[in-house]
Design an enzyme around this catalytic site. Structure first.
Site, mmCIF file in Angstrom:
data_model
loop_
_atom_site.group_PDB
_atom_site.id
_atom_site.type_symbol
_atom_site.label_atom_id
_atom_site.label_comp_id
_atom_site.label_asym_id
_atom_site.label_seq_id
_atom_site.Cartn_x
_atom_site.Cartn_y
_atom_site.Cartn_z
ATOM 1 N N ASP A 1 -2.434 -6.222 -2.472
ATOM 2 C CA ASP A 1 -2.583 -7.674 -2.573
ATOM 3 C C ASP A 1 -2.649 -8.250 -1.162
ATOM 4 O O ASP A 1 -1.709 -8.094 -0.375
ATOM 5 C CB ASP A 1 -1.391 -8.255 -3.345
ATOM 6 N N ASP B 1 -9.032 -10.606 -3.734
ATOM 7 C CA ASP B 1 -7.953 -10.246 -2.815
ATOM 8 C C ASP B 1 -6.916 -9.290 -3.384
ATOM 9 O O ASP B 1 -5.883 -9.072 -2.756
ATOM 10 C CB ASP B 1 -7.253 -11.513 -2.309
ATOM 11 N N GLU B 2 -7.154 -8.701 -4.547
ATOM 12 C CA GLU B 2 -6.189 -7.723 -5.058
ATOM 13 C C GLU B 2 -6.881 -6.713 -5.958
ATOM 14 O O GLU B 2 -7.910 -6.984 -6.561
ATOM 15 C CB GLU B 2 -5.038 -8.404 -5.795
#
Length: 369
Positions: A21, A115-116
């Site tokens: 993350d 983003d993860e």
């Protein structure tokens, strides 16, 4: 009440899962690219006059500023907040860099957003000897090649790996082996569980369920009575069990947002203003996903909990926020006036241009955490 430890998970115990993350991704990219923003409270999206915060830097979070928060609320909490417009093309480019780093270590990658992502590293392709070593190598490569930091959770299933990645943020790592999984989950507030939103958390609190331990003490039939089909997931999660595999291709069926109101809304202007705020949050997610769709669906839940949906499809994909909002407002107007108050309002985009994926690969030899 003393509980026996749950039986080991025969599937999950053999997996090695990393959840990566990025730390305050959008805001960190902006601070990286504009040195004048470093160390300052930054909100991506919105403006000083209107809109919704898409992301907040850690400096802004220290004042209580959060994503999906109305800009006016964010400004009240942090008068020095700096608003910057989102640059989704840049975020997508950086996200692609990060995924190329992941691919050096595994081809079992399940992106959740820009983003993860989940990574199954059960097969030690790089020969690093452990899942922890792989996670550290990925974090180091991200820092060196993008100038950004990432946090990681390393565990034996997706549920715990995601919880763990949030444990030592920012720029941290947390490893939870199988023997520690149930105790780790038991000590956490249930509101931190993935999938437990504010409404479900309040319902659990009313039932006296505040922690993973409280949840584990509730029999499955009790959970089913209150949470329906979601009970099976909760029952397993409270015991550190999650059999879901990392899926290398995910088909998004819809993207959107909804909002539950503290007080029921009845007036047309208040409902239209509320829908505009929902659209602000939804469009951030749509742009983040990089999708386009042809169907807009509005969801209305009345004060008596009766819920309706109304949808409209277009001939061409909807690529502009203004068009998405206009259709939503028209769908709303067709339901006015409302006989009773509205407690929830949502808008989603579906019929998305997302490609179908394949199934997961064969199981691999065990790799230490």
């Amino acid at each position: 009440m003393s509980l026996q430890p749950p039986a080991p998970d025969p599937v999950g115990d053999n997996r090695k899962i990393i959840h990566v993350d990025m730390d305050a991704f959008y805001a960190s990219v902006e601070q990286r690219d504009d040195p004048g923003l470093r160390g300052r409270p930054v909100a991506v999206g919105g403006s000083r006059a209107r809109g919704v915060v898409a992301a907040a830097s850690y400096e802004a979070r220290g004042y209580g500023v959060r994503s999906a928060m109305p800009s006016v609320t964010a400004l009240r909490r942090c008068p020095d907040l700096v608003f910057v417009p989102p640059r989704f093309d840049v975020y997508r480019s950086v996200s692609q860099q990060i995924r190329e780093i992941f691919a050096r270590y595994t081809d079992q990658i399940e992106p959740l957003s820009l983003d993860e992502a989940y990574l199954d590293v059960t097969s030690d392709r790089a020969g690093l000897g452990s899942a922890t070593a792989i996670a550290e190598a990925i974090r180091a490569a991200i820092r060196e090649e993008t100038g950004l930091t990432a946090s990681a959770g390393v565990s034996y299933n997706k549920f715990i790996a995601k919880l763990a990645s949030d444990q030592n943020k920012p720029d941290g790592i947390c490893i939870i082996p199988p023997a520690q999984g149930p105790a780790f989950v038991a000590a956490l507030p249930v509101k931190r569980f993935h999938g437990v939103g504010p409404v479900t958390a309040r319902k659990m609190e009313a039932l006296g369920i505040l922690t993973g331990q409280d949840l584990r003490e509730r029999p499955l039939d009790v959970l089913q009575r209150h949470f329906g089909s979601y009970a099976d997931y909760l029952h397993g999660a409270a015991r550190g069990i999650d059999h879901r595999p990392v899926r290398t291709h995910r088909e998004a069926k819809s993207v959107g947002a909804e909002r539950t109101f503290e007080n029921d809304l009845t007036e047309r202007d208040a409902l239209r203003a509320a829908l505009e705020r929902v659209v602000e949050a939804a469009w951030v997610r749509i742009e983040r996903s990089g999708v386009a769709g042809r169907t807009v669906t509005m969801k209305l839940r009345y004060s008596d909990f009766r819920t309706i949906t109304r949808a409209r499809s277009t001939g061409q994909p909807i690529t502009e926020r203004a068009q998405f909002l206009a259709i939503g407002l028209d769908l709303l107007d067709q339901q006015l006036p409302v006989a009773g108050g509205v407690r929830l309002l949502g808008l989603t985009l579906s019929g998305l241009n997302v490609a179908h994926g394949g199934e997961d690969g064969p199981s691999q030899a065990e790799l230490p955490l």
